[in-house]
Structure formats: structure tokens, C-alpha cells
Enzyme design. Sequence first.
Site, PDB file in Angstrom:
ATOM      1  N   LYS A 195       3.179  -4.537   5.031  1.00  0.00           N
ATOM      2  CA  LYS A 195       3.959  -3.725   6.220  1.00  0.00           C
ATOM      3  C   LYS A 195       4.409  -3.884   7.519  1.00  0.00           C
ATOM      4  O   LYS A 195       3.813  -4.252   7.748  1.00  0.00           O
ATOM      5  CB  LYS A 195       3.754  -2.086   6.119  1.00  0.00           C
ATOM      6  CG  LYS A 195       4.750  -1.516   7.097  1.00  0.00           C
ATOM      7  CD  LYS A 195       3.876  -0.509   6.965  1.00  0.00           C
ATOM      8  CE  LYS A 195       4.810   1.184   8.448  1.00  0.00           C
ATOM      9  NZ  LYS A 195       4.995   1.960   7.701  1.00  0.00           N
ATOM     10  N   LYS A 248       7.292  -3.977   2.550  1.00  0.00           N
ATOM     11  CA  LYS A 248       8.601  -3.219   3.600  1.00  0.00           C
ATOM     12  C   LYS A 248       8.637  -3.825   4.660  1.00  0.00           C
ATOM     13  O   LYS A 248       7.356  -3.877   4.631  1.00  0.00           O
ATOM     14  CB  LYS A 248       8.732  -1.442   3.592  1.00  0.00           C
ATOM     15  CG  LYS A 248       7.346  -1.472   4.486  1.00  0.00           C
ATOM     16  CD  LYS A 248       8.192   0.187   4.385  1.00  0.00           C
ATOM     17  CE  LYS A 248       7.688   1.220   5.491  1.00  0.00           C
ATOM     18  NZ  LYS A 248       7.761   2.698   6.332  1.00  0.00           N
TER      19      LYS A 248
HETATM   20  C1  PBG Z   1       5.246   5.633   8.719  1.00  0.00           C
HETATM   21  C2  PBG Z   1       6.531   5.147   7.782  1.00  0.00           C
HETATM   22  C3  PBG Z   1       7.297   4.565   8.935  1.00  0.00           C
HETATM   23  C4  PBG Z   1       8.254   4.296   7.676  1.00  0.00           C
HETATM   24  C5  PBG Z   1       7.658   4.824   6.311  1.00  0.00           C
HETATM   25  N1  PBG Z   1       6.845   4.603   6.373  1.00  0.00           N
HETATM   26  C6  PBG Z   1       8.275   4.332  10.067  1.00  0.00           C
HETATM   27  C7  PBG Z   1       7.132   3.014  10.505  1.00  0.00           C
HETATM   28  O1  PBG Z   1       6.070   2.604  10.514  1.00  0.00           O
HETATM   29  O2  PBG Z   1       7.276   3.174  12.066  1.00  0.00           O
HETATM   30  C8  PBG Z   1       9.713   3.691   7.697  1.00  0.00           C
HETATM   31  C9  PBG Z   1      10.893   3.952   6.570  1.00  0.00           C
HETATM   32  C10 PBG Z   1      12.182   3.736   6.635  1.00  0.00           C
HETATM   33  O3  PBG Z   1      12.559   3.410   7.664  1.00  0.00           O
HETATM   34  O4  PBG Z   1      12.909   4.089   6.163  1.00  0.00           O
HETATM   35  N2  PBG Z   1       4.497   6.749   8.292  1.00  0.00           N
END
Ligand code: PBG
Length: 324
Positions: A195, A248
Site C-alpha cells: 500500500k 493499492k
Molecule cells: C485506510 C484506507 C484508505 C483507503 C482504504 N483504506 C485510506 C488511506 O490510507 O488514507 C483508501 C481507499 C480509496 O482511496 O479508495 N483505512
Amino acid sequence: MAFPTNRPRRLRANEPLRALVRETQLSAADLIYPLFVVPGQGVREPVTSMPGVLRLSADQLASEAKEIKDLGIPGVILFGIPESKDPEGSGAYDEDGIVQRAIRSIKDAVPDLVVIGDVCLCEYTDHGHCGVLSDGDVENDVTLPLLAETAVSQANAGADIVAPSDMMDGRVGAIRSALDAEGFEQTPILSYASKYASGFYGPFRDAAESAPSEGDRRGYQMDPGNAREALREIASDLDEGADLILMKPAMPYLDVIRSARDVFDVPLWAYQVSGEFSMLCAAIERGWLDRERVIAESLLSIRRAGADRIITYFAKDVARNALG
Ligand code: PBG
């Protein structure tokens, strides 16, 4: 063999022929739909930066879940926005918290719909970071038991899969031990193993009210310049007991998805995140891009790179139009 014997256009002559030789297909069965759950009754609140996405109160989820299942989408991932936030994000591991209630109502209404709980503290902390803060730093080891408790409370509410997205080191192992200790040895972990600290989460942070009030997430999420590091992250999460891997964002990191696919044989999923969704929606709204074509093409690119399943805000659109 060369031209004129070789004529690649032969197999492109019409749609039935093209369909017969298409290597990668898109189907609703490959997609997971994200849901944002908010407190209250009868709430169906649009997210301004994500056209078509709604924040729903728990009472709306039974009918929503039926619709999703009827469309042929096999699962949802849940994000909760609690009534109140505190420094330790206690709403995340409240047995009667917003996500725990949401899980119960979806599983009651549509037991066959796979419910994935996003495990993170950022929507629940008043500072918006994914862990507990001390002197402005996110404390890794202090956060682990809280994440583990969150995962257990979600499993207890009936979640089929728990998905840690916090990027603390050692969270998968901590969650696995806690689940096992509580009798949830059959609950799989979908680890957001790779991530990135990405600008493409912007619209999600509006939807989930989870933007950090100070600083950013570069101290725990991955640096966008690194591809090999993703393979180390995935390997260590698998070692700690992850059952499925999530990567992601998706489209800006297709190379990383491909490298991971070539190395690992586990279920590998990708998240087409909010910013990927919103930038396509914005250009579609202006008439600059053709809706059906670019939605299908963006998702096909992620499948082609090697992702088995995709979490996407376009899941319902794909199911409705049978795009691709
Ligand atoms: C954190 C989380 C995020 C997303 C999914 N889980 C946000 C982040 O890390 O700031 C992002 C998902 C998206 O942008 O669609 N709980």
C-alpha cells in the site's frame, strides 16, 4: 511468419471473433464493492468528490446488500465513520461499533454476500492517523493490539474476511494470533500488503473523514518510487499468515502488480482507489472520455497486470452494463 501470410487483423474483423480470442475478460464476479457506513437512520448521503457513491446508515444496508448480490457482485468491503473519535480510535474495536453493526445487518439480510471488514484506526482516531500517536509519531507496537482487537470484533460480528490497511509492521501476525486465540482460526486475512503513500486516496479521505490533521502517511505507507520493496512486504505478510494479498492503488502501480503476480501464487487482489475512480468520473462528466469504454479499459488493465479480483467503486456499473 511474416506478412502477407501473417495478418493479425483476421482475428479483429468483428466482435464475435474478437470475443473468441480475448485473453482477459471482465465480469461482476471479479469485483468487490466498497461501502461507507455512517451513523443515523435513513441516511443516503452523496460523496461530493465521488459521483454516485453514497454514505449509508446501517438500516439502508439490507436492501443495498440484496441489490449488490442480485447484480452478481460477490462481496463488499466496509468502512465505518463513527459518531465520535478519540486518540486511540476506540470506535474501531467497539463490539457495538458502526462497522460491527453494519456487518451484522448485512450478514442477517444476505448471508451469501462476502463481507470484508477494513481493519484500520484512521477513521476512528481524532488525529486521522492509522495508529496511536506519541510525540507526533505513529507508534507501531502500541497500535498492534488495537488492530488485533478490531479484527476480532469484526470476526465476532460475522465478517467473512478481515483486511488490515494500516501498514503497521507485524500487524498480520498480531491479528492472526488474536483471531486464533478467540476461536476464529478459520477467518482469512486479506492483507493490504503493498500500500503506497498515495495522492490517489484524496476523495476517500473526504468520504471516510480520515485525512490526517497533521503530517501525512509517508512514515508507514510505501514510497511510490519503490517496486522491489512491495515484494518484500508481500513476502513478510505471507510469512505472518496472510491468506490473500491486496495491492493499492492499482492503475499507477500496474508494474508492481505484474511483478507480484509473477512471484506469488496466492490470491492477489488490487484496489482501484477513490482517486482513480474520481478522475475518470470527472473526465467522463466533461465529455472528455467515453464512460463505458474507459471504465472497462481501466479494470481490464488491472486484471491483465495479474490481479485476480478488484475492489472498485465501478462494480455496480460494470454489473449493470455488462461492460467489457
Ligand atoms: C485506510 C484506507 C484508505 C483507503 C482504504 N483504506 C485510506 C488511506 O490510507 O488514507 C483508501 C481507499 C480509496 O482511496 O479508495 N483505512
